[in-house]
Design an enzyme around this catalytic site. Structure first.
Site, PDB file in Angstrom:
ATOM      1  CG  HIS A   1      -0.045  -0.098   2.721  1.00 34.21           C
ATOM      2  ND1 HIS A   1       0.104   1.145   3.178  1.00 34.21           N
ATOM      3  CD2 HIS A   1       0.191  -1.201   3.317  1.00 34.21           C
ATOM      4  CE1 HIS A   1       0.891   0.837   4.033  1.00 34.21           C
ATOM      5  NE2 HIS A   1       0.406  -0.596   4.036  1.00 34.21           N
TER       6      HIS A   1
ATOM      7  NE  ARG B   1       0.929   1.804   7.170  1.00 33.91           N
ATOM      8  CZ  ARG B   1       1.933   2.006   8.825  1.00 33.91           C
ATOM      9  NH1 ARG B   1       0.925   3.177   9.746  1.00 33.91           N
ATOM     10  NH2 ARG B   1       2.261   1.381   9.522  1.00 33.91           N
TER      11      ARG B   1
END
Length: 516
Positions: free
Chosen positions: A140, A143
């Site tokens: 991912h 974040r």
């Protein structure tokens, strides 16, 4: 033109598929996909119309960085433009993520919290070879801290901010500082890097795609992973001028064991090794900081949490965090090694039950490469959609799973275990030619790409032979694949499959030890 130092951030594009849903009618999805990509492109158009004057103003690129060990807050971002390699790719029509305004040398000392960066310029396959299938495993994007870590970071900031006074000018910002980072979710910078990755994938492998061969996309069930996958699909569609619109086919819940999320309750997590290393490097930093902030009391853990504020706040706000200036280059090298130790002793070679957590994905990869059913009794879920006839696969996951896959496959296998009491010298290279460095293996948006190729190559008798080969790249760097006799980064598919004994044997009994 914007008055701030950095342009507005690209908004996160997040659309959710249903977990383990049945295949959707294509007509229905095209309608939904068109709406999604149209809205996204309108947002992108507005974004770049707004920021283009900012980019023009920055002038020519420069590799200028601050002197080693001196990180200055508020330096104009012109000094930290993308590298020439990145600019060249940008000229091919790639919409690039905005610069952070942070020296590259500092970003690459953030271990697993480093933003994605290529380790090498992508090299086309050797002459006589054509790519026939591609498998992308991607972490991912950047974040916010996870909820528990965020609480620790905020507490460490409070401990330092409770000082009676600040003698060190670098700490005076704490007088009015308030912790305001979100938790868990993708930040806009992470979304833009993922959109960029989708574009690059199409530019590089678009020849494998047609109206009947759309990338098959899966994601682990964490919201930040789902958002990453959908941003990637939008980037891929945009690069194809909306001709091909992949979508998130399968979301795999993280409530149970699966091939895109590490899970082994009986495995270690690297805590003893990280504690040992913090006891080595953190006390002197704590002493220095408390001299500059008399009245404050800091633990070794506080020191690490304050250092982590540098990458997390920088990627969240797309400008250098004032926490970066609190530490020297050598101190950030110690921070980097902390991440190396964590990954090595959590799901890497330093934990006996680390590699087993990547076996499920490796067995799925072998099935796709050979076009045969998955043979795995660890984490593969046979009830979920899993086609074997696609040319492009994209799976989205977490860094701990990627480390487990590397270890299960045999990548980055250093000859000596990492020592939690001593950090290697800056120019250290393992005798095997590999280095275990988290920022190179699993930065935010990191990707491992496995290419299947059809090659015409000389045989032992000098005649030309057509064969099927495998090539693996980690963050654009071709891996040597010495474990299957790699030459020019190529292994014969049959030898690659044979080399994966650990995965094909189901981890030689290790999977049972996870839950026994």
């Amino acid at each position: 033109m914007p008055s701030s130092k950095n342009p507005p951030t690209l908004p996160t594009v997040a659309t959710h598929a249903t977990e383990a849903h049945p295949t959707r009618p294509r007509r229905e999805w095209v309608t939904t996909g068109c709406i999604r990509t149209t809205v996204t492109l309108v947002v992108l158009a507005a974004y770049f119309a707004w920021t283009w004057p900012w980019y023009l103003k920055q002038g020519s690129p420069s590799d200028t960085e601050l002197p080693q060990g001196e990180w200055s807050v508020g330096v104009p971002p012109r000094a930290y433009q993308q590298s020439q390699l990145e600019l060249e790719v940008g000229m091919e029509g790639i919409v690039r993520a905005p610069p952070l305004g942070v020296p590259k040398s500092l970003q690459r000392k953030w271990a697993q919290y480093s933003p994605w960066h290529p380790l090498d310029e992508y090299r086309a396959p050797p002459a006589g070879c054509n790519i026939t299938q591609v498998h992308i495993l991607q972490r991912h994007g950047a974040r916010y801290p996870n909820a528990e870590d965020g609480q620790n970071y905020s507490r460490a900031v409070d401990h330092l901010a409770s000082a009676d006074k600040f003698r060190d000018k670098r700490l005076k910002f704490l007088k009015e500082y308030e912790y305001d980072l979100g938790a868990d979710d993708l930040v806009p910078f992470g979304a833009s890097q993922t959109f960029e990755a989708g574009q690059i994938a199409f530019k590089r492998y678009g020849q494998l795609v047609n109206t009947t061969q759309i990338p098959f996309v899966r994601a682990a069930g964490a919201p930040r992973v789902i958002s990453t996958a959908t941003n990637w699909t939008v980037g891929f569609a945009a690069a194809s001028h909306q001709r091909y619109q992949p979508y998130l086919n399968v979301i795999i819940s993280e409530e149970y064991n699966n091939t895109l999320n590490n899970d082994c309750p009986n495995a270690g997590d690297g805590t003893p090794e990280m504690e040992t290393w913090r006891s080595v490097f953190a006390p002197s930093i704590a002493e220095r900081l408390t001299k500059g902030a008399p009245g404050a009391t800091l633990t070794n853990e506080d020191v690490f949490h304050l250092m982590a504020m540098c990458p997390f706040e920088s990627v969240a706000k797309e400008t250098m965090s004032p926490f970066c200036a609190m530490f020297t280059e050598d101190e950030f090298r110690a921070f980097e090694y902390h991440g190396d130790l964590e990954k090595y002793y959590k799901t890497g070679y330093g934990e006996k039950l680390g590699p087993i957590q990547g076996v499920g994905y490796v067995n799925e990869l072998l099935a796709r490469l050979t076009g045969t059913p998955v043979k795995d009794h660890t984490t593969h879920n046979s009830s979920l959609e899993f086609p074997l006839d696609r040319t492009v696969y994209a799976d989205f996951t977490h860094e701990n799973l990627m480390i487990a896959v590397y270890a299960a496959m045999g990548l980055f296998n250093v000859t000596e275990p990492l020592d939690p009491r001593h950090m290697p010298s800056p120019d250290h290279k393992d005798p095997s030619g590999q280095s275990w460095i988290a920022s190179r293996m699993v930065p935010f948006s990191s990707r491992m790409v496995t290419e299947r190729l059809s090659c015409v190559r000389p045989d032992y008798d000098g005649k030309q032979k057509v064969g099927t080969y495998v090539r693996v790249l980690v963050n654009d760097e071709v891996q040597p694949l010495e474990f299957c006799g790699g030459e020019d980064g190529l292994c014969e598919l049959e030898k690659f499959v044979e080399s994966q004994v650990y995965a094909r044997s189901g981890g030689s009994g290790d999977f049972d030890l996870c839950y026994g």
